[in-house]
Enzyme design. Structure first.
Site, short mmCIF file in Angstrom:
data_model
loop_
_atom_site.label_atom_id
_atom_site.label_comp_id
_atom_site.label_asym_id
_atom_site.label_seq_id
_atom_site.Cartn_x
_atom_site.Cartn_y
_atom_site.Cartn_z
N ASN A 1 0.87 -1.19 -0.03
CA ASN A 1 -0.04 -0.07 -0.21
C ASN A 1 0.96 1.29 0.04
OD1 ASN A 1 -1.76 1.96 0.51
ND2 ASN A 1 -2.21 1.45 2.55
N LYS B 1 0.01 4.24 -0.31
CA LYS B 1 -0.65 5.42 0.46
C LYS B 1 -0.27 6.80 -0.57
CE LYS B 1 0.11 3.26 4.90
NZ LYS B 1 0.11 3.66 6.34
N HIS C 1 -9.36 0.94 5.35
CA HIS C 1 -7.82 0.94 6.13
C HIS C 1 -8.08 2.08 7.37
CE1 HIS C 1 -3.70 2.48 6.94
NE2 HIS C 1 -3.32 1.32 6.23
N GLU D 1 -6.81 4.53 8.32
CA GLU D 1 -6.68 5.92 7.92
C GLU D 1 -7.79 6.40 7.51
OE1 GLU D 1 -2.76 5.57 5.89
OE2 GLU D 1 -1.64 4.95 7.44
N GLU E 1 -4.69 -5.25 10.86
CA GLU E 1 -3.72 -4.33 11.28
C GLU E 1 -3.85 -3.59 12.50
OE1 GLU E 1 -2.21 -3.09 7.14
OE2 GLU E 1 -3.71 -1.68 7.70
N GLY F 1 3.01 1.96 10.89
CA GLY F 1 3.65 3.25 10.64
C GLY F 1 4.27 3.63 11.80
N SER G 1 4.05 -2.25 10.48
CA SER G 1 5.51 -2.17 10.66
C SER G 1 5.91 -3.43 10.29
CB SER G 1 6.01 -1.91 11.97
OG SER G 1 5.29 -0.68 12.29
#
Ligand code: PEP
Length: 251
Positions: free
Chosen positions: A9, A11, A95, A97, A167, A173, A213
């Site tokens: 991904n 992003k 996701h 985000e 996730e 991240g 990560s």
């Protein structure tokens, strides 16, 4: 054996030129894979990069999101039909985000899953708990609710096309990775939930990816666990050497 998948991904990173260079390097370095390799670049590059991936065994194109409506007056949005028309085979949905910054709730995500499947693409449905939920040991129930509300309206035939990505938000991240035991425990609990709803055969065939990560150093250990079927990769997908090493770690 069920499908193993590594999905990158990107992003909101890379210019078109950088994306072309990264794709070229990844294709060169990933000569073989024990599974599917999925690349999810930003919308404007899908067609060009999809053309580069054509004819390369193992590679598949994904979008990072789609709109939940079929078409219409939704300025700035991209429909599932558009994504299918430029060669996408997968769409990342839900996701963290998107959930956090764009307020996407499970009912909207369920609608996105529907339009994705209706256009013949496979949703990579993301789930995962924030740190405060894990701290009070409520992560299993939290993730179960995301799956029930986002996916469990599907009939069995449709569900067979779903990929789940676990996730944990605290690991995305941040450099903090779930231990392989934490990942295995959650993946096992997700598979048990899928089995309860759709039966053991479907559950055994459902790919459940880990994201958070995941990198060239920890991928082998994570992927060695029986219920971890590959990874959804953020930061490490932006470096061809790292991404190729993660693909090489597929069991
Ligand atoms: C992600 O955003 O899906 C992700 C897993 O990111 P990272 O690998 O950078 O933690």
């Amino acid at each position: 054996m069920r499908q193993q998948i590594v999905a990158g991904n990107w992003k909101m990173n890379k210019t078109l030129e950088e994306g072309i260079e990264l794709t070229r390097a990844i294709v060169e370095k990933v000569e073989k894979a024990n599974g599917l390799v999925v690349i999810a670049p930003p919308f404007p590059y899908l067609r060009d990069l999809g053309n580069m991936l054509k004819g390369h065994k193992h590679f598949h194109l994904a979008a990072q999101n789609c709109h939940q409506e079929e078409k219409g007056a939704y300025t700035g949005e991209v429909s599932a039909e558009m994504l299918a028309s430029v060669g996408c085979e997968f769409v990342i949905i839900g996701h963290s985000e998107r959930r956090q910054y764009f307020n996407e709730m499970n009912d909207v995500l369920a609608a996105k899953v529907n339009v994705t499947l209706a256009r013949g693409m496979r949703p990579i449905f993301c789930c995962g708990e924030p740190l405060d939920i894990r701290a009070v040991n409520m992560h299993d129930g939290y993730v179960a609710q995301q799956l029930i509300e986002g996916l469990f309206h599907l009939n069995e035939d449709d569900f067979r096309n779903v990929v789940i990505a676990y996730e944990p938000i605290w690991a995305i991240g941040t450099g903090l990775t779930a231990s392989s035991q934490q990942a295995q425990d959650m993946h096992e609990s997700i598979r048990a939930l899928v089995s309860e709803k759709y039966g053991k055969t479907v559950a055994d065939l459902t790919p459940i990816l880990y994201g958070g990560s995941c990198n060239a150093q920890n991928a082998s250990e994570l992927f060695s666990r029986p219920d971890v079927d590959g990874g959804l990769i953020g930061g490490a997908a932006l470096k061809s050497d790292d991404f190729a090493a993660i693909v090489a770690a597929l069991k």
